[in-house]
Motif scaffolding. Structure first.
Motif, mmCIF file in Angstrom:
data_model
loop_
_atom_site.group_PDB
_atom_site.id
_atom_site.type_symbol
_atom_site.label_atom_id
_atom_site.label_comp_id
_atom_site.label_asym_id
_atom_site.label_seq_id
_atom_site.Cartn_x
_atom_site.Cartn_y
_atom_site.Cartn_z
ATOM 1 N N ASP A 311 51.713 55.962 33.020
ATOM 2 C CA ASP A 311 53.068 56.210 33.484
ATOM 3 C C ASP A 311 53.880 54.952 33.203
ATOM 4 O OD1 ASP A 311 54.718 57.064 36.616
ATOM 5 O OD2 ASP A 311 55.287 57.366 34.535
ATOM 6 N N THR A 312 54.068 54.692 31.910
ATOM 7 C CA THR A 312 54.711 53.459 31.482
ATOM 8 C C THR A 312 55.909 53.796 30.618
ATOM 9 O OG1 THR A 312 53.269 53.333 29.551
ATOM 10 C CG2 THR A 312 52.523 52.208 31.535
ATOM 11 N N ALA A 313 56.620 52.765 30.183
ATOM 12 C CA ALA A 313 57.771 52.971 29.314
ATOM 13 C C ALA A 313 57.352 53.752 28.077
ATOM 14 C CB ALA A 313 58.364 51.622 28.923
ATOM 15 N N GLY A 314 58.183 54.709 27.686
ATOM 16 C CA GLY A 314 57.856 55.550 26.548
ATOM 17 C C GLY A 314 57.229 56.866 26.947
ATOM 18 N N HIS A 315 56.847 57.001 28.208
ATOM 19 C CA HIS A 315 56.301 58.261 28.709
ATOM 20 C C HIS A 315 57.199 58.779 29.828
ATOM 21 C CE1 HIS A 315 52.646 58.061 26.309
ATOM 22 N NE2 HIS A 315 52.732 56.770 26.494
ATOM 23 N N ARG A 316 57.085 60.041 30.068
ATOM 24 C CA ARG A 316 58.049 60.700 30.944
ATOM 25 C C ARG A 316 57.905 60.331 32.406
ATOM 26 N NH1 ARG A 316 61.272 64.252 29.166
ATOM 27 N NH2 ARG A 316 61.017 65.114 27.070
ATOM 28 N N ARG A 317 59.061 60.156 33.049
ATOM 29 C CA ARG A 317 59.128 60.118 34.507
ATOM 30 C C ARG A 317 59.814 61.369 35.049
ATOM 31 N NH1 ARG A 317 57.609 55.207 36.438
ATOM 32 N NH2 ARG A 317 57.618 53.457 34.963
ATOM 33 N N HIS A 318 60.498 62.104 34.161
ATOM 34 C CA HIS A 318 61.220 63.303 34.573
ATOM 35 C C HIS A 318 61.118 64.367 33.488
ATOM 36 C CE1 HIS A 318 63.381 59.917 36.572
ATOM 37 N NE2 HIS A 318 63.308 60.725 37.615
ATOM 38 N N VAL A 319 61.162 65.633 33.915
ATOM 39 C CA VAL A 319 61.360 66.755 33.002
ATOM 40 C C VAL A 319 62.613 67.487 33.438
ATOM 41 C CG1 VAL A 319 58.926 67.013 32.389
ATOM 42 C CG2 VAL A 319 59.833 68.267 34.355
ATOM 43 N N PHE A 320 63.229 68.190 32.482
ATOM 44 C CA PHE A 320 64.508 68.845 32.724
ATOM 45 C C PHE A 320 64.424 70.310 32.306
ATOM 46 C CE2 PHE A 320 65.169 64.399 31.693
ATOM 47 C CZ PHE A 320 65.980 63.955 32.726
#
Length: 440
Positions: A311-320
């Protein structure tokens, strides 16, 4: 090294209603085999809880607002992909792949618009019939090019007896916790289980053909679903609640190391499918369309290869996700929380949903904003948006959502949606200055 083949199998309206996702009463051993031999994604969500916009995003790597396919592509809705929205079949055709559509797609009225060289079983046939045609192609092909096959089944769309599928309750039935347990619900889900069982037979036919043709090791097999369950209410399909957005996503590729029955727990969106496939195939991603839209899917290849425990930069923290069709919803989801904005009128569906009265609503109209703690309230029944203690959370997620809508140039921010039917009607008005210059 021979370039890998790609086979993508897509079902209608099934969400994660499979044995490999913990539904013990549904008989899907061949689908479960992909999970047991490959990688099972546990947190994949679609971009829209209806067919065409979800499939369009999946197969272009562009959100519906950017690719133009914001609603169903068939009559009477008639949404269309923008001319500059390129389908994965077009990208792979340019890269030297033979591109084959097996049975069904829902991204365009014309398959050749999408870049397919060949169309197998174009008529209204059950999954196992189409699978036998596809199996024959796989066993007999002599083309030296790698192939991309997109196999779409009608199953498990209603009517569940399509293709003479019989209800299946041999192991009982599994009802979602938000469905009222009664005879009607049991019959409904027995029908769903029978349709899923029929689709599973088709998957088995295709997997066996890959083995028989010695293609299994160097073929990326993806199994997925367009969106969540269709249960005749606005709590699943046609809604931005999790039951409408959660989807199965399984991938197997022995030569590429995607094996072993692992799970990928990364937060993913099906708009990530095309960039992920291009990444795995070693094909450079295309530039974004000139018309704009500064956000697109991202490759999940690293997450798939690392069990998704990142769960780092470049991977998702949100979906829409978004829905055009009356209630006009837009939503953002993190691992724990969901915020939905309602841009159109609507009422809450009754909970639990009684399938004897699937269209029943409570008297309360939906507010502009809904906020849910998915850890404490997985059924999304307690709206926290108006609780003062949750104001910072609400405002933070709202800011993320609005920034996303601006990035994809969502027309909802400029006023009520202009649907294709509206555009057709306006085009027939006598030339008296145009619709934007009328005065009352």
């Amino acid at each position: 090294m021979t370039p890998p083949n790609l086979l993508v199998i897509t079902l209608h309206d099934t969400g994660r209603y499979f044995g490999c996702y913990g539904v013990a009463t549904v008989q899907t051993p061949h689908i479960d085999r992909i999970a047991a031999q490959g990688v099972r994604c546990t947190s994949m969500f679609c971009t829209s809880p209806v067919c065409s916009p979800s499939r369009g995003a999946m197969n272009t790597g562009l959100y519906p607002q950017t690719n133009g396919l914001m609603g169903l592509t068939h009559e009477p809705w008639d949404w269309r992909l923008h001319d500059d929205a390129r389908h994965i079949a077009q990208h792979l055709g340019d890269a030297g792949y033979e591109t084959v559509l097996a049975r069904f797609q829902h991204e365009s009225p014309e398959p050749r618009r999408l870049g397919f060289d060949k169309h197998l079983t174009p008529h209204h046939r059950p999954g196992p019939v189409a699978a036998r045609d596809l199996a024959g192609y796989l066993r007999q092909r002599r083309d030296p090019r790698p192939f991309y096959v997109q196999f779409g089944m009608f199953e498990t769309h209603t009517p569940y007896d399509f293709g003479r599928a019989e209800p299946d309750n041999r192991l009982g039935v599994t009802l979602p916790p938000w469905v009222e347990p009664n005879d009607h619900a049991v019959r409904h889900f027995a029908g769903l289980q029978g349709s899923a069982k029929q689709a599973d037979r088709a998957v088995g036919i295709v997997l066996d053909a890959l083995d028989q043709a010695d293609l299994a090791d160097n073929t990326i097999v993806v199994f997925t679903v367009d969106h969540g369950l269709e249960i005749g209410s606005l709590r699943a399909k046609w809604s931005c609640y999790d039951a409408g957005l959660e989807i199965a996503y399984l991938i197997r590729w022995p030569d590429g190391g995607l094996v072993g029955g692992r799970t990928c727990d990364a937060l993913l969106s099906n708009v990530d499918h095309t960039p992920t496939m291009l990444d795995l195939l070693g094909i450079a991603p295309p530039p974004p369309p000139d018309r704009g839209g500064h956000r697109r899917g991202i490759s999940a290849a690293a997450a798939l290869r690392s069990d998704g425990q990142i769960d780092t930069a470049g991977h998702r923290r949100h979906v829409f996700a978004m829905f055009v069709g009356g209630s006009e919803q837009r939503c953002v989801r993190s691992r724990r929380h969901k915020l939905i904005r309602n841009f159109g009128p609507g009422r809450y569906a009754t909970r639990p949903v009684d399938l004897n009265h699937p269209g029943a609503f409570v008297s309360t109209a939906k507010p502009p904003v809904e906020l849910y703690d998915l850890e404490q309230d997985p059924d999304e029944s307690d709206n926290l948006a108006e609780h003062d203690t949750h104001t910072p959370l609400r405002d933070g997620l709202d800011a993320v959502l609005i920034e996303h809508l601006r990035a994809v140039r969502d027309p909802i921010l400029s006023g009520p949606m202009r649907l294709p039917a509206y555009e057709r009607a306006v085009a027939t008005i006598p030339a008296v200055g145009g619709p934007d210059r009328y005065s009352l």
